[in-house]
Design a protein around this motif. Structure first.
Motif, PDB file in Angstrom:
ATOM      1  N   GLY A 226       0.903  -1.122   0.035  1.00  0.00           N
ATOM      2  CA  GLY A 226       0.032  -0.122   0.020  1.00  0.00           C
ATOM      3  C   GLY A 226       0.860   1.174   0.116  1.00  0.00           C
ATOM      4  O   GLY A 226       2.101   1.138   0.214  1.00  0.00           O
ATOM      5  N   ALA A 227       0.144   2.296  -0.259  1.00  0.00           N
ATOM      6  CA  ALA A 227       1.121   3.722  -0.537  1.00  0.00           C
ATOM      7  C   ALA A 227       1.142   4.340   0.814  1.00  0.00           C
ATOM      8  O   ALA A 227       2.219   5.112   1.042  1.00  0.00           O
ATOM      9  N   ILE A 228       0.203   4.181   1.666  1.00  0.00           N
ATOM     10  CA  ILE A 228       0.138   4.961   2.946  1.00  0.00           C
ATOM     11  C   ILE A 228       0.315   4.115   3.844  1.00  0.00           C
ATOM     12  O   ILE A 228      -0.395   2.992   4.428  1.00  0.00           O
TER      13      ILE A 228
ATOM     14  N   ALA B  21       6.478   4.886  -7.216  1.00  0.00           N
ATOM     15  CA  ALA B  21       7.532   5.020  -8.111  1.00  0.00           C
ATOM     16  C   ALA B  21       7.088   4.755  -9.423  1.00  0.00           C
ATOM     17  O   ALA B  21       7.890   5.309 -10.429  1.00  0.00           O
ATOM     18  N   LEU B  22       6.209   4.144  -9.931  1.00  0.00           N
ATOM     19  CA  LEU B  22       5.714   3.961 -11.234  1.00  0.00           C
ATOM     20  C   LEU B  22       5.143   5.168 -11.858  1.00  0.00           C
ATOM     21  O   LEU B  22       5.602   5.896 -12.962  1.00  0.00           O
ATOM     22  N   TYR B  23       4.369   6.137 -10.929  1.00  0.00           N
ATOM     23  CA  TYR B  23       3.844   7.332 -11.320  1.00  0.00           C
ATOM     24  C   TYR B  23       5.054   8.302 -11.372  1.00  0.00           C
ATOM     25  O   TYR B  23       5.236   9.047 -12.347  1.00  0.00           O
ATOM     26  N   GLU B  24       5.905   8.328 -10.608  1.00  0.00           N
ATOM     27  CA  GLU B  24       7.176   9.270 -10.705  1.00  0.00           C
ATOM     28  C   GLU B  24       7.768   8.726 -12.057  1.00  0.00           C
ATOM     29  O   GLU B  24       8.592   9.862 -12.602  1.00  0.00           O
ATOM     30  N   ALA B  25       8.117   7.602 -12.222  1.00  0.00           N
ATOM     31  CA  ALA B  25       8.913   7.138 -13.519  1.00  0.00           C
ATOM     32  C   ALA B  25       8.194   7.908 -14.867  1.00  0.00           C
ATOM     33  O   ALA B  25       8.766   8.272 -15.783  1.00  0.00           O
TER      34      ALA B  25
ATOM     35  N   LEU C  75      -5.210   7.581 -16.344  1.00  0.00           N
ATOM     36  CA  LEU C  75      -5.324   8.491 -17.394  1.00  0.00           C
ATOM     37  C   LEU C  75      -4.226   9.436 -17.285  1.00  0.00           C
ATOM     38  O   LEU C  75      -3.619   9.449 -16.175  1.00  0.00           O
ATOM     39  N   PRO C  76      -3.612  10.082 -18.351  1.00  0.00           N
ATOM     40  CA  PRO C  76      -2.530  10.688 -18.182  1.00  0.00           C
ATOM     41  C   PRO C  76      -2.474  12.079 -17.653  1.00  0.00           C
ATOM     42  O   PRO C  76      -1.305  12.819 -17.596  1.00  0.00           O
ATOM     43  N   THR C  77      -3.719  12.709 -17.480  1.00  0.00           N
ATOM     44  CA  THR C  77      -3.611  14.091 -16.891  1.00  0.00           C
ATOM     45  C   THR C  77      -2.811  14.365 -15.776  1.00  0.00           C
ATOM     46  O   THR C  77      -1.851  15.480 -15.963  1.00  0.00           O
ATOM     47  N   LEU C  78      -2.750  13.835 -14.752  1.00  0.00           N
ATOM     48  CA  LEU C  78      -1.898  14.200 -13.519  1.00  0.00           C
ATOM     49  C   LEU C  78      -0.444  14.155 -14.024  1.00  0.00           C
ATOM     50  O   LEU C  78       0.589  14.878 -13.484  1.00  0.00           O
TER      51      LEU C  78
ATOM     52  N   TYR D 160       3.087  11.835  -1.379  1.00  0.00           N
ATOM     53  CA  TYR D 160       1.742  11.332  -1.923  1.00  0.00           C
ATOM     54  C   TYR D 160       1.441  12.065  -3.222  1.00  0.00           C
ATOM     55  O   TYR D 160       0.455  11.996  -3.737  1.00  0.00           O
ATOM     56  N   PHE D 161       2.263  13.156  -3.762  1.00  0.00           N
ATOM     57  CA  PHE D 161       1.824  13.909  -4.816  1.00  0.00           C
ATOM     58  C   PHE D 161       1.477  13.215  -6.110  1.00  0.00           C
ATOM     59  O   PHE D 161       0.958  13.603  -6.885  1.00  0.00           O
ATOM     60  N   PRO D 162       2.251  11.996  -6.460  1.00  0.00           N
ATOM     61  CA  PRO D 162       2.083  11.406  -7.609  1.00  0.00           C
ATOM     62  C   PRO D 162       0.775  10.584  -7.797  1.00  0.00           C
ATOM     63  O   PRO D 162       0.259  10.229  -8.656  1.00  0.00           O
TER      64      PRO D 162
END
Length: 364
Positions: free
Chosen positions: A30-32, A52-56, A90-93, A153-155
């Motif tokens: 989990g993330a949190i 890590a995935l979203y940051e990549a 979705l790619p927006t963020l 948690y920003f990503p």
């Protein structure tokens, strides 16, 4: 009798919420990272694999790559499912975070939190019947929204979408017959939330249903149009992703897992600042936050209850333990409800003793 029945159900929910598990089972990713015995210093925890995935993805966009050129192979390489296409965000963020940079994300998070607090402070102060409650309710809004300042948690898409849902709810004014409403700012905030995370759709649908119920036809048309545009964009997204999916790609684990009361409570507790409370306090707090909105005798109070209870019911049915961060979609908008809980309970007690119907729902 109805009031007594509601009181009995509420009492059972409070007792059950104090004993059912709301912590993440040992070994579940989990993330949190939550603890009910001591606060967790997330700076000392390794980054979650989701983050890590979203940051990549953000980093590759910063280097000029197109999201859809790399996201499916990137997820596959990290052993993340890409089938069905909804498993690909979705790619927006990713584009927003890449454009803002780290400093810009911090500024945006602070600005968004302040906007949520200001919107709700203004909303509560408009109701003279609340007396001194606006300060307490706004304080609880701050408690719920302050999680949005955690840079770790920003990503996470749910973090930003949930804050935008809270902002949209705070900006919205429910009129009747096309008169007395205000929804422009709420519409824009909700549209951005929906573009970031499809889990905002129940909120938008409730907005549309509310506008239809009160015969605010122009507003209803706008919300319905937003839903139509969203489904068109989502279909486009899924079509692009499907071209990259291979027959050998395994299907994602099912999301419909029926966790019941634990699913609702765990999602909200684990994805909010309630995670710092003992288990026997955190669970009942979630129930009182949802039920408490009925103590605000207004259209917004009724909306708040339907919104909180609706997401709660959905979490009982859908979402695995490792999806608990979905709770961030609704947690920031729920916290103020607990301030009105004493009013709601007092009205029920009075009705249960006198036989009169409790005034829990706005009629004007």
């Amino acid at each position: 009798m109805l009031a007594r029945l509601v009181l009995a159900i509420l009492g059972l929910l409070l007792v059950a919420s104090a004993v059912v598990p709301v912590g993440r089972p040992q070994g579940t990713p989990g993330a949190i990272v939550a603890s009910h015995t001591k606060p967790v210093d997330t700076a000392e925890e390794p980054y979650d694999e989701d983050i890590a995935l979203y940051e990549a993805a953000i980093e590759r966009i910063r280097h000029g790559e197109n999201y859809y050129d790399f996201i499916v192979p990137e997820q596959r390489a990290r052993n993340y499912p890409v089938n069905p296409g909804l498993a690909v965000r979705l790619p927006t963020l990713a584009y927003l975070d890449a454009w803002l940079g780290e400093a810009g994300q911090i500024v945006a998070a602070i600005a968004l939190m302040l906007a949520v607090i200001a919107a709700w402070w203004s909303r509560f102060r408009e109701d003279a019947s609340l007396g001194r409650l606006p300060r307490m309710a706004t304080t609880m809004v701050f408690v719920g929204a302050s999680l949005g300042l955690n840079r770790h948690y920003f990503p996470l898409h749910e973090l930003w979408a949930g804050m935008l849902v809270a902002l949209s709810f705070g900006l919205h004014r429910i009129g009747a017959g096309g008169q007395g409403g205000r929804w422009g700012g709420a519409f824009l905030a909700a549209a951005l939330a929906l573009a970031i995370r499809e889990h905002s759709l129940p909120f938008v649908l409730l907005m549309a249903a509310t506008a239809l119920y009160y015969r605010n036809w122009r507003e209803a048309a706008a919300w319905i149009a937003l839903v139509a545009v969203f489904f068109a964009a989502l279909s486009w997204h899924l079509a692009i992703v499907s071209r990259e999916v291979l027959p050998s790609d395994p299907h994602s684990a099912p999301w419909l897992v029926m966790r019941g009361l634990s699913g609702w409570l765990a999602n909200i507790v684990q994805a909010s600042n309630l995670r710092f409370l003992p288990h026997w306090l955190a669970g009942p707090a979630v129930v009182l936050m949802a039920f408490g909105w009925l103590g605000w005798n207004s259209r917004a109070g009724t909306f708040g209850f339907l919104l909180s209870a609706g997401y709660g019911f959905a979490f009982m049915l859908a979402g695995r333990w490792d999806n608990f961060y979905w709770g961030a979609m609704i947690a920031p908008a729920m916290f103020a409800g607990i301030v009105f809980a004493p009013r709601a309970i007092a009205a029920l007690l009075e009705a249960a003793g006198s036989g009169e119907r409790p005034r829990l729902v706005a009629v004007k």
